[in-house]
Write a protein that holds these residues in place. Structure first.
Motif, PDB file in Angstrom:
ATOM      1  N   THR A  18       0.844  -1.191   0.000  1.00  0.00           N
ATOM      2  CA  THR A  18       0.000   0.000   0.000  1.00  0.00           C
ATOM      3  C   THR A  18       0.885   1.250   0.000  1.00  0.00           C
ATOM      4  N   PRO A  19       0.380   2.388  -0.449  1.00  0.00           N
ATOM      5  CA  PRO A  19      -0.976   2.584  -0.967  1.00  0.00           C
ATOM      6  C   PRO A  19      -1.105   2.110  -2.411  1.00  0.00           C
ATOM      7  N   VAL A 290      -4.968   2.038   1.965  1.00  0.00           N
ATOM      8  CA  VAL A 290      -3.811   2.409   2.776  1.00  0.00           C
ATOM      9  C   VAL A 290      -3.756   1.443   3.957  1.00  0.00           C
ATOM     10  N   CYS A 303      -3.852   5.279   9.783  1.00  0.00           N
ATOM     11  CA  CYS A 303      -3.321   4.784   8.519  1.00  0.00           C
ATOM     12  C   CYS A 303      -2.234   5.709   7.996  1.00  0.00           C
ATOM     13  N   GLY A 306      -3.461   8.798   2.774  1.00  0.00           N
ATOM     14  CA  GLY A 306      -4.917   8.831   2.613  1.00  0.00           C
ATOM     15  C   GLY A 306      -5.503  10.186   2.326  1.00  0.00           C
TER      16      GLY A 306
END
Length: 397
Positions: A18-19, A290, A303, A306
Motif C-alpha cells: 500500500t498505498p 492504505v 493509517c 490517505g
C-alpha cells in the motif's frame, strides 16, 4: 459472498504494498451496462476527465455501440488519445495554446476527428488563423450556458457567456462565414442537474430545495437548447451532434428530442459524490487502500497516507471516506491527512497493524492523478494493471 465485503478485497490484494488504487471490473462493467441502458435512444460520449486511464476508456468503448466518442479536458490529452488510436474527440473546454492547436490541425489533416470548443468570436478567429496556415477546416462545437439564474442565486456553474440564441447568433454567423472553421455541434452542460446531489444525508431541507430548483431548471434548459437549435437550423447549418448533460442528468437529457448524445464519466467509477443522488445508484467500482500503522487508543486506528482531497469548494464532501471494513469514520479535527489518517472504528471485523483499509474518493478521475495504476480485479483476482495517465508520464492540468 458480496464483492463489496472487506474480507473479499483483503484476500484479493493480499501481499500488495500500500498505498494502491484498484478498479473492480465486475462493478465497472455493471455500471457501463446501466449507463448504456439509461441513455435510452441517445449515444453516450465518455468524459475522459472522470476516467483518466486509456485501458478503462478502451474497455468502455468496446462494451457497447452506445458509447461513441470521448470528451477530452485538455488539448495535449486529445493529441495523446489521437496518437493512441482514439477518434471522435471533443474538447470539453476552449484551448488557446498555439502549439497544441497546430498539432490538432495536423491530426485533422491526417483524417482524425477532433472538435474544438468555442464560446466567442475571438476563439473562432484564433482557430481560423491556425487552420488557414495548416490548410485544413477545423470542426468546432459551440458551448451554450445552461445555468439558471434566480434572484440572488446562480444555479449552475460559470462556463460559456452564451446563454441564449441572441447571444450565440453572432458567434454562429462568424463560424458560418469562415472557410477554415466549421460548426460541427453544440454542447450544453446542465451542471446544476448533472453535478449536484439532491439526497445528501442530514440535509433534508436543502435536498427539497435543490429538487425543486432542478425541476424548474430542467424545463428552462430544454427550452433554451431548443431555441438555439432552431436558430442554427434557420441559418441552414447542419449539426453532426447535440451534446447534453452528464451522468446525473440522464433521466432528463434523454427526453429532449434535439439531443443526440449524453456525456457520462463519473458513473463508471461511481465515486462518493454520486451517493447523494436520489434518482440513480451505481456500484462503487474504484477506490484505494492504505495500511494501518498505529493504534494510538482503543477504537482508534491510524493509517499511513490517505489525504487525497478532491477539487472544488472546500467541504467535508470533498474528503475521501473509509469504505471497508464497515464501521470506520474520519475524525472531524483531522480528516484525511497528507501523511496519516486516524480513524475511529466501531465495526466487528478484527483489525490490527498492517491491515488494509479501503477508501472511496469523492470525485472520479482525480483518483488517477494520485496513483500510477489501477489494479484491475475480476472474478476475485487481479487480472491486469491499468496504467493511469499519470502512470504513462502524462499530466495535463
Amino acid at each position: 459472498m458480496s464483492v463489496s465485503e472487506y474480507g473479499h478485497y483483503r484476500r484479493v490484494f493480499e501481499g500488495l504494498p500500500t498505498p494502491f488504487a484498484y478498479l473492480d471490473l465486475d462493478l465497472f462493467d455493471a455500471n457501463a451496462r446501466a449507463i448504456a441502458e439509461a441513455a435510452g435512444n441517445k449515444s453516450v460520449r465518455i468524459a475522459s476527465k472522470s476516467i483518466r486511464c486509456v485501458d478503462a476508456l478502451r474497455r468502455i468503448l468496446a462494451s457497447s455501440s452506445v458509447f461513441q466518442g470521448i470528451m477530452c479536458f485538455a488539448g495535449k490529452e486529445a493529441i495523446m488519445l489521437a496518437e493512441q488510436g482514439f477518434d471522435d474527440l471533443l474538447l470539453g473546454y476552449p484551448i488557446w495554446n498555439a502549439g497544441e492547436l497546430e498539432d490538432i490541425a495536423r491530426l485533422i489533416g491526417e483524417g482524425r476527428t477532433i472538435v474544438l470548443m468555442v464560446d466567442s468570436a475571438e476563439q473562432v478567429e484564433h482557430i481560423e488563423r491556425i487552420a488557414r496556415a495548416a490548410g485544413v477546416q477545423v470542426p468546432v462545437c459551440l458551448d451554450i450556458d445552461m445555468s439558471s439564474s434566480y434572484p440572488g442565486l446562480r444555479f449552475g456553474v460559470w462556463r460559456s457567456p452564451l446563454g441564449s440564441w441572441a447571444q450565440a447568433a453572432p458567434v454562429v454567423q462568424r463560424i458560418a462565414a469562415s472557410k477554415h472553421v466549421r460548426l460541427d455541434g453544440i454542447m450544453g452542460y446542465e451542471a446544476q442537474i448533472a453535478g449536484l446531489g439532491d439526497n445528501v444525508p442530514g440535509q433534508a431541507l436543502q435536498n427539497r430545495v435543490i429538487r425543486l430548483l432542478k425541476k424548474r431548471s430542467i424545463v428552462e434548459v430544454a427550452r433554451r437548447r431548443a431555441e438555439v437549435l432552431e436558430g442554427i437550423r434557420s441559418l441552414g447549418l447542419p449539426l453532426r451532434f447535440v451534446n447534453a448533460g452528464g451522468t446525473g442528468s440522464f433521466s432528463s437529457s434523454r427526453l429532449e428530442p434535439g439531443v443526440t448524445e449524453i456525456t457520462a464519466g463519473s458513473g463508471f467509477y461511481s465515486p462518493l459524490l454520486f451517493d447523494a443522488y436520489r434518482s440513480f445508484r451505481y456500484e462503487p467500482a474504484a477506490g484505494f487502500a492504505v495500511s494501518i500503522v498505529r493504534r494510538p487508543a482503543p477504537g482508534v486506528f491510524t493509517c499511513l497516507g490517505g489525504g487525497y482531497v478532491a477539487s472544488g469548494s472546500p467541504g467535508d464532501e470533498k474528503l475521501p471516506k473509509p469504505y471497508l471494513p464497515a464501521g470506520l469514520s474520519l475524525m472531524a479535527r483531522e480528516g484525511a491527512g497528507e501523511v496519516q489518517t486516524p480513524l475511529r472504528y466501531a465495526g466487528s471485523e478484527p483489525l490490527g497493524i498492517g491491515d488494509p483499509v479501503f477508501f472511496r474518493h469523492a470525485k472520479a478521475g482525480e483518483l488517477c492523478e494520485r496513483f500510477s495504476s489501477l489494479h484491475a480485479v475480476a472474478d476475485g483476482r487481479i487480472v491486469a494493471e491499468y496504467r493511469t495517465y499519470r502512470g504513462t508520464g502524462e499530466c495535463f492540468l
